[in-house]
Write a protein that holds these residues in place. Structure first.
Motif, PDB file in Angstrom:
ATOM      1  N   ASP A   1       8.352  37.505 -18.556  1.00 48.22           N
ATOM      2  CA  ASP A   1       7.116  37.683 -17.791  1.00 48.22           C
ATOM      3  C   ASP A   1       6.017  38.381 -18.582  1.00 48.22           C
ATOM      4  OD1 ASP A   1       8.675  40.013 -17.701  1.00 48.22           O
ATOM      5  OD2 ASP A   1       7.645  40.717 -15.902  1.00 48.22           O
ATOM      6  N   GLU A   2       6.319  38.954 -19.737  1.00 49.72           N
ATOM      7  CA  GLU A   2       5.310  39.605 -20.574  1.00 49.72           C
ATOM      8  C   GLU A   2       4.639  38.536 -21.449  1.00 49.72           C
ATOM      9  OE1 GLU A   2       6.845  43.013 -22.700  1.00 49.72           O
ATOM     10  OE2 GLU A   2       8.313  43.322 -21.095  1.00 49.72           O
ATOM     11  N   ASP A   3       3.392  38.209 -21.128  1.00 49.45           N
ATOM     12  CA  ASP A   3       2.701  37.100 -21.782  1.00 49.45           C
ATOM     13  C   ASP A   3       2.598  37.255 -23.295  1.00 49.45           C
ATOM     14  OD1 ASP A   3       2.320  35.800 -19.366  1.00 49.45           O
ATOM     15  OD2 ASP A   3       0.367  36.740 -19.014  1.00 49.45           O
TER      16      ASP A   3
ATOM     17  N   ASP B   1      14.771  37.089 -20.087  1.00 46.65           N
ATOM     18  CA  ASP B   1      14.486  38.492 -19.798  1.00 46.65           C
ATOM     19  C   ASP B   1      15.247  38.899 -18.536  1.00 46.65           C
ATOM     20  OD1 ASP B   1      13.350  41.011 -19.910  1.00 46.65           O
ATOM     21  OD2 ASP B   1      11.439  40.392 -19.051  1.00 46.65           O
ATOM     22  N   ARG B   2      15.502  40.186 -18.387  1.00 47.02           N
ATOM     23  CA  ARG B   2      16.266  40.661 -17.230  1.00 47.02           C
ATOM     24  C   ARG B   2      15.378  40.926 -16.024  1.00 47.02           C
ATOM     25  NH1 ARG B   2      18.318  46.365 -16.346  1.00 47.02           N
ATOM     26  NH2 ARG B   2      19.321  46.124 -14.351  1.00 47.02           N
ATOM     27  N   LYS B   3      14.317  41.701 -16.202  1.00 45.56           N
ATOM     28  CA  LYS B   3      13.458  42.067 -15.074  1.00 45.56           C
ATOM     29  C   LYS B   3      12.212  41.204 -15.079  1.00 45.56           C
ATOM     30  CE  LYS B   3      14.881  46.613 -13.889  1.00 45.56           C
ATOM     31  NZ  LYS B   3      14.478  47.809 -13.229  1.00 45.56           N
TER      32      LYS B   3
ATOM     33  N   GLY C   1      16.767  38.154 -13.870  1.00 43.78           N
ATOM     34  CA  GLY C   1      17.451  37.415 -14.920  1.00 43.78           C
ATOM     35  C   GLY C   1      18.904  37.109 -14.602  1.00 43.78           C
ATOM     36  N   GLU C   2      19.595  38.047 -13.946  1.00 43.64           N
ATOM     37  CA  GLU C   2      20.995  37.819 -13.589  1.00 43.64           C
ATOM     38  C   GLU C   2      21.143  36.639 -12.634  1.00 43.64           C
ATOM     39  OE1 GLU C   2      19.583  40.847 -13.640  1.00 43.64           O
ATOM     40  OE2 GLU C   2      20.913  42.219 -14.711  1.00 43.64           O
ATOM     41  N   GLN C   3      20.222  36.541 -11.657  1.00 48.34           N
ATOM     42  CA  GLN C   3      20.271  35.419 -10.717  1.00 48.34           C
ATOM     43  C   GLN C   3      19.947  34.102 -11.410  1.00 48.34           C
ATOM     44  OE1 GLN C   3      21.465  35.487  -7.652  1.00 48.34           O
ATOM     45  NE2 GLN C   3      21.168  33.286  -7.487  1.00 48.34           N
ATOM     46  N   VAL C   4      19.002  34.129 -12.344  1.00 50.41           N
ATOM     47  CA  VAL C   4      18.687  32.923 -13.114  1.00 50.41           C
ATOM     48  C   VAL C   4      19.924  32.474 -13.893  1.00 50.41           C
ATOM     49  CG1 VAL C   4      17.264  31.972 -14.979  1.00 50.41           C
ATOM     50  CG2 VAL C   4      16.240  33.492 -13.291  1.00 50.41           C
TER      51      VAL C   4
ATOM     52  N   HIS D   1      14.858  46.438 -20.532  1.00 47.60           N
ATOM     53  CA  HIS D   1      15.437  47.271 -19.472  1.00 47.60           C
ATOM     54  C   HIS D   1      16.957  47.167 -19.516  1.00 47.60           C
ATOM     55  CE1 HIS D   1      11.422  47.644 -17.758  1.00 47.60           C
ATOM     56  NE2 HIS D   1      11.297  46.345 -17.956  1.00 47.60           N
ATOM     57  N   ALA D   2      17.533  47.533 -20.628  1.00 47.16           N
ATOM     58  CA  ALA D   2      18.981  47.401 -20.802  1.00 47.16           C
ATOM     59  C   ALA D   2      19.696  48.636 -20.258  1.00 47.16           C
ATOM     60  CB  ALA D   2      19.313  47.222 -22.268  1.00 47.16           C
ATOM     61  N   ASP D   3      20.831  48.402 -19.612  1.00 50.73           N
ATOM     62  CA  ASP D   3      21.730  49.477 -19.220  1.00 50.73           C
ATOM     63  C   ASP D   3      23.155  48.939 -19.209  1.00 50.73           C
ATOM     64  OD1 ASP D   3      22.369  48.370 -16.609  1.00 50.73           O
ATOM     65  OD2 ASP D   3      20.462  49.152 -15.893  1.00 50.73           O
ATOM     66  N   MET D   4      24.122  49.838 -19.177  1.00 47.66           N
ATOM     67  CA  MET D   4      25.526  49.446 -19.286  1.00 47.66           C
ATOM     68  C   MET D   4      25.971  48.575 -18.104  1.00 47.66           C
ATOM     69  SD  MET D   4      28.144  49.464 -21.161  1.00 47.66           S
ATOM     70  CE  MET D   4      27.817  50.706 -22.357  1.00 47.66           C
ATOM     71  N   HIS D   5      25.541  48.927 -16.897  1.00 46.11           N
ATOM     72  CA  HIS D   5      25.939  48.156 -15.721  1.00 46.11           C
ATOM     73  C   HIS D   5      25.445  46.708 -15.821  1.00 46.11           C
ATOM     74  CE1 HIS D   5      26.900  47.180 -11.596  1.00 46.11           C
ATOM     75  NE2 HIS D   5      25.646  46.790 -11.414  1.00 46.11           N
TER      76      HIS D   5
END
Length: 149
Positions: free
Chosen positions: A9-11, A53-55, A61-64, A83-87
């Motif tokens: 989403d970041e152009d 991308d995640r967010k 991103g997970e749903q995609v 926006h990375a995290d372990m979960h």
């Protein structure tokens, strides 16, 4: 020429990365949201690898990734997120993403991972028992292969 789907989403980042990948010989389809990405994956069988991308606004991103893997389980998806995290990394791993990278990522490392994902596609197709049919051969498609479901 390998075809990549780039979803972010970041152009500025998306456009810059698409140009850099095109200079390396890749054909890119760059999109700014997940819904369009799912539509493109469903309609374009030539996509080799997805960089996701995640967010993002709307669908995350997970749903995609879930939607892509339901329709094309052999398609390799590389997460590239700020926006990375372990979960999130564990969830993405369970959903069978090929790789999980943090922004900013070294460009040469990203190219290596893209090539590894492309090479791994044949192994995934074998594991999932998805027959490989060469493009442009109606006769081969009609005959099928000995490993087809």
């Amino acid at each position: 020429m390998p075809k990549l789907l780039l979803v972010d989403d970041e152009d500025k980042f998306r456009i810059s990365l698409a140009k850099r990948l095109e200079l390396r010989g890749y054909k890119t389809v760059a999109l700014n949201n997940g819904m369009d990405a799912v539509k493109v994956v469903r309609n374009d069988p030539d996509i080799d690898v997805v960089i996701l991308d995640r967010k993002m606004p709307g669908i995350c991103g997970e749903q995609v990734l879930r939607e892509i893997k339901e329709f094309r389980p052999e398609l390799q998806v590389i997460f590239l997120t700020g926006h990375a995290d372990m979960h999130s990394a564990m969830e993405v791993g369970k959903l069978d993403a090929f790789s999980y990278l943090e922004k900013p990522c070294d460009h040469d490392k990203l190219i290596e991972i893209i090539e590894a994902a492309r090479d791994n596609k044949a192994h995934v197709m074998e594991r999932l028992e998805i027959p490989h049919v060469e493009k442009g051969s109606l006769r081969k498609w009609l005959i099928g292969s000995h490993n087809s479901r």
